[in-house]
Design an enzyme around this catalytic site. Structure first.
Site, PDB file in Angstrom:
ATOM      1  N   TRP B 101     -15.221 123.142  24.758  1.00 17.72           N
ATOM      2  CA  TRP B 101     -15.113 123.986  26.005  1.00 17.72           C
ATOM      3  C   TRP B 101     -16.417 125.015  26.036  1.00 17.72           C
ATOM      4  O   TRP B 101     -17.058 124.984  27.051  1.00 17.72           O
ATOM      5  CB  TRP B 101     -13.813 124.872  26.471  1.00 17.72           C
ATOM      6  CG  TRP B 101     -12.795 123.858  26.478  1.00 17.72           C
ATOM      7  CD1 TRP B 101     -11.935 123.452  25.451  1.00 17.72           C
ATOM      8  CD2 TRP B 101     -12.592 122.871  27.641  1.00 17.72           C
ATOM      9  NE1 TRP B 101     -11.080 122.495  26.000  1.00 17.72           N
ATOM     10  CE2 TRP B 101     -11.383 122.210  27.415  1.00 17.72           C
ATOM     11  CE3 TRP B 101     -13.377 123.061  28.934  1.00 17.72           C
ATOM     12  CZ2 TRP B 101     -10.805 121.188  28.286  1.00 17.72           C
ATOM     13  CZ3 TRP B 101     -12.499 122.079  29.802  1.00 17.72           C
ATOM     14  CH2 TRP B 101     -11.417 121.165  29.545  1.00 17.72           C
ATOM     15  N   ASP B 167     -14.016 133.793  27.851  1.00 11.30           N
ATOM     16  CA  ASP B 167     -13.284 132.837  28.387  1.00 11.30           C
ATOM     17  C   ASP B 167     -12.089 132.772  27.519  1.00 11.30           C
ATOM     18  O   ASP B 167     -11.964 132.604  26.527  1.00 11.30           O
ATOM     19  CB  ASP B 167     -14.165 131.118  28.305  1.00 11.30           C
ATOM     20  CG  ASP B 167     -12.609 130.206  28.637  1.00 11.30           C
ATOM     21  OD1 ASP B 167     -11.519 130.402  28.934  1.00 11.30           O
ATOM     22  OD2 ASP B 167     -13.140 129.049  28.723  1.00 11.30           O
ATOM     23  N   LYS B 191      -1.796 128.067  30.648  1.00 13.88           N
ATOM     24  CA  LYS B 191      -1.152 128.343  29.202  1.00 13.88           C
ATOM     25  C   LYS B 191      -0.355 129.341  29.022  1.00 13.88           C
ATOM     26  O   LYS B 191       0.911 129.140  28.964  1.00 13.88           O
ATOM     27  CB  LYS B 191      -2.357 128.221  28.230  1.00 13.88           C
ATOM     28  CG  LYS B 191      -3.194 127.011  28.053  1.00 13.88           C
ATOM     29  CD  LYS B 191      -4.448 126.922  28.575  1.00 13.88           C
ATOM     30  CE  LYS B 191      -5.402 125.889  28.450  1.00 13.88           C
ATOM     31  NZ  LYS B 191      -5.428 124.663  27.816  1.00 13.88           N
TER      32      LYS B 191
END
Lengths: 358, 358
Positions: B101, B167, B191
């Site tokens: 990511w 992030d 999440k």
């Protein structure tokens, strides 16, 4: 308990079919083995089945020919204003300016390349669809088929010498269309397709890969096609509502049947506006939208606007306030708005007329 | 009926609290006067109240000081990889490469300007957090606080001489953080915050408006701040789940309490992995994630991997397959995963060990 007495004419997010809401409610409770649709991984085979089925039904319901891809993305139709220009404009594109949303698409494209506006109805506050000539030397021609705010609609599938791109956010799935006339169609879901949060994009594959610029990964249609709309986590619950909406449309008899129902609803409502002495339409007759019916008070009755709002609300009618740039009223009669709701609004208009004209 | 026997360790979309699911189910059925949350206009006062309340609770729960703005956008954290660079990078930025990511964020930023990678753990398949020195002459420093795939996590709030961008998709709301150390935090919801479809962005206002490029409207943080996250139709239902998640966290006792619970779950699970003769962790001890616990078979037992998958599934344990780039197993123990589920997994690991080691 869902109240029977509310008639929701909201411009979007708008009314959804009872079956779609109930199926979603059930999936929230238990999608698979007690796991909610809200917490199912998008990598499970159970979810991938829904994604594939949604795509397959979209192809079937809209009669999409070979050579087209369907993707589902977050970010709204407004993100498509940018993605269309990024992916399709090499140097210059032409646009039809039919309202605020078209103008926003134009503004975003002007950052990317040269934009030619080949027709505009701004002179009369977008109350009609302008005439235009499509030049043959531009990368594409962009239209907004239905202009939610003003109640105008392009209802035929245009013959275009260059790739035709259509924002169909507020009239997709409202009638059969000839997909082969279009190179790209995009539509946010929250009017005719499902819940807000997902945009549906139908692309003729051969128009992609022809621009020279480096497209950011997340804005590249080819990336999303390659990854089956799962380059990143998709908006699962919104896509689920699209899936259920397509099932509902199929069960109802498909887009030909939907078109008949929509035309009947619109015919009844426009007939009442034309007949009623208190109200008038704002739109040129030939360009009237089948999805969003805009109307205002006749000048003589302008002072009754708030009274009618209040009277309608007392009768369970919500979401009919016109957009601030038009004023008056707007009844959005998307696929899921029932003919009963239309009759309820018509009765309300008739009764209101009787109360004020003796 | 929600089955009690399923323990969902999915990496995201992941398990959600029962209360949140039930409240969403109820709002799908009837949000206001029989109208579903799926069909309520985002311009109604009933919805605007939810938006405002969500923002207010986010400020309260995360203890966000003055000078920060919160926005809710569609498009996923992957869209933020682009938006961060577009809005904050004048010429050059530095990034920490801690996994796939982070690499995607880097790749997207490299299209916008000069990117310096000041640390990477790619040499050992991202199994640790690399050392780094933050230079003072870059526009910002970007980190991924929790690396879902590899199970590593940066658990302290870094002191950075330049604006710190994080992030936090997979560990936001898992512990109290000192917001003042960050200039921008972004996190997709699926999440710890709610359902997929919305990304939460917390921005220190003073860092905006400092780049020279023309930012596309839809990618401009200032546009979204100015329009209270309603420049275009927001992902209503996903934001609603964030609202309910924040209520649930408040009721539970806030982030300090959440942190205790999370640390206890992780402690138990890592202790079992360290004890169990069949399994081992893949991650450097000091960098172990509290959210995603990755483990593989000890070399000697490699051939039992599929057996354990099957055995776990028979015991109601789902979502523990490791990412293909790591292999083995990953138990994601986000906020809503209960300690009972963790005990169930531990029992399963113990029993499996007993079956195979006598």
């Amino acid at each position: 308990m869902r109240s029977k007495s509310i008639h929701n004419f909201s411009a979007g997010p708008g009314t959804m079919a009872k079956e779609v809401i109930e199926a979603t409610e059930k999936a929230i409770n238990n999608f698979w083995n007690g796991v909610s649709i809200l917490e199912i991984s998008h990598r499970t085979k159970e979810w991938i089945k829904v994604m594939k089925e949604t795509k397959r039904m979209m192809k079937e319901v809209m009669d999409i020919p070979e050579g087209y891809e369907i993707i589902f993305l977050g970010g709204g139709a407004s993100l498509q204003f940018l993605m269309v220009a990024m992916n399709l404009m090499n140097k210059k594109a032409c646009y039809l300016d039919t309202g605020i949303w078209a103008s926003k698409a134009i503004k975003e494209a002007e950052n990317i390349g040269e934009v030619k506006i080949i027709g505009t109805s701004k002179d009369k506050n977008y109350t009609y669809i302008p005439e235009y000539q499509i030049p043959s030397d531009y990368d594409y021609f962009h239209i907004t088929t239905n202009n939610t705010i003003y109640g105008t609609e392009i209802r035929e599938d245009i013959e275009s010498p260059i790739p035709l791109v259509a924002d169909m956010s507020s009239d997709i799935l409202s009638r059969p269309i000839d997909i082969s006339k279009y190179s790209l169609i995009y539509a946010s879901a929250q009017k005719n397709c499902g819940a807000a949060g997902v945009t549906i994009i139908i692309i003729k594959k051969e128009i992609l890969g022809k621009v020279n610029r480096k497209i950011p990964t997340i804005l590249d249609y080819q990336v999303h096609i390659l990854n089956d709309s799962m380059y990143n986590t998709p908006p699962v619950i919104s896509i689920f509502t699209v899936n259920q909406t397509l099932k509902y449309i199929k069960k109802l008899g498909g887009l030909e049947k939907i078109k008949q129902l929509n035309e009947e609803k619109a015919r009844l409502l426009y007939a009442e506006i034309d007949r009623n002495k208190i109200f008038k339409t704002t739109v040129l007759k030939k360009d009237r939208s089948i999805m969003n019916v805009c109307f205002v008070m006749e000048d003589h009755y302008n002072q009754l606007e708030n009274d009618f709002s209040e009277y309608a609300f007392q009768n369970g009618i919500i979401g009919i306030k016109g957009h601030r740039s038009v004023g008056g009223f707007r009844a959005s009669i998307y696929n899921a708005v029932t003919i009963d709701s239309v009759h309820a609004l018509i009765k309300c208009m008739r009764d209101f007329e009787q109360l004020h004209i003796h």
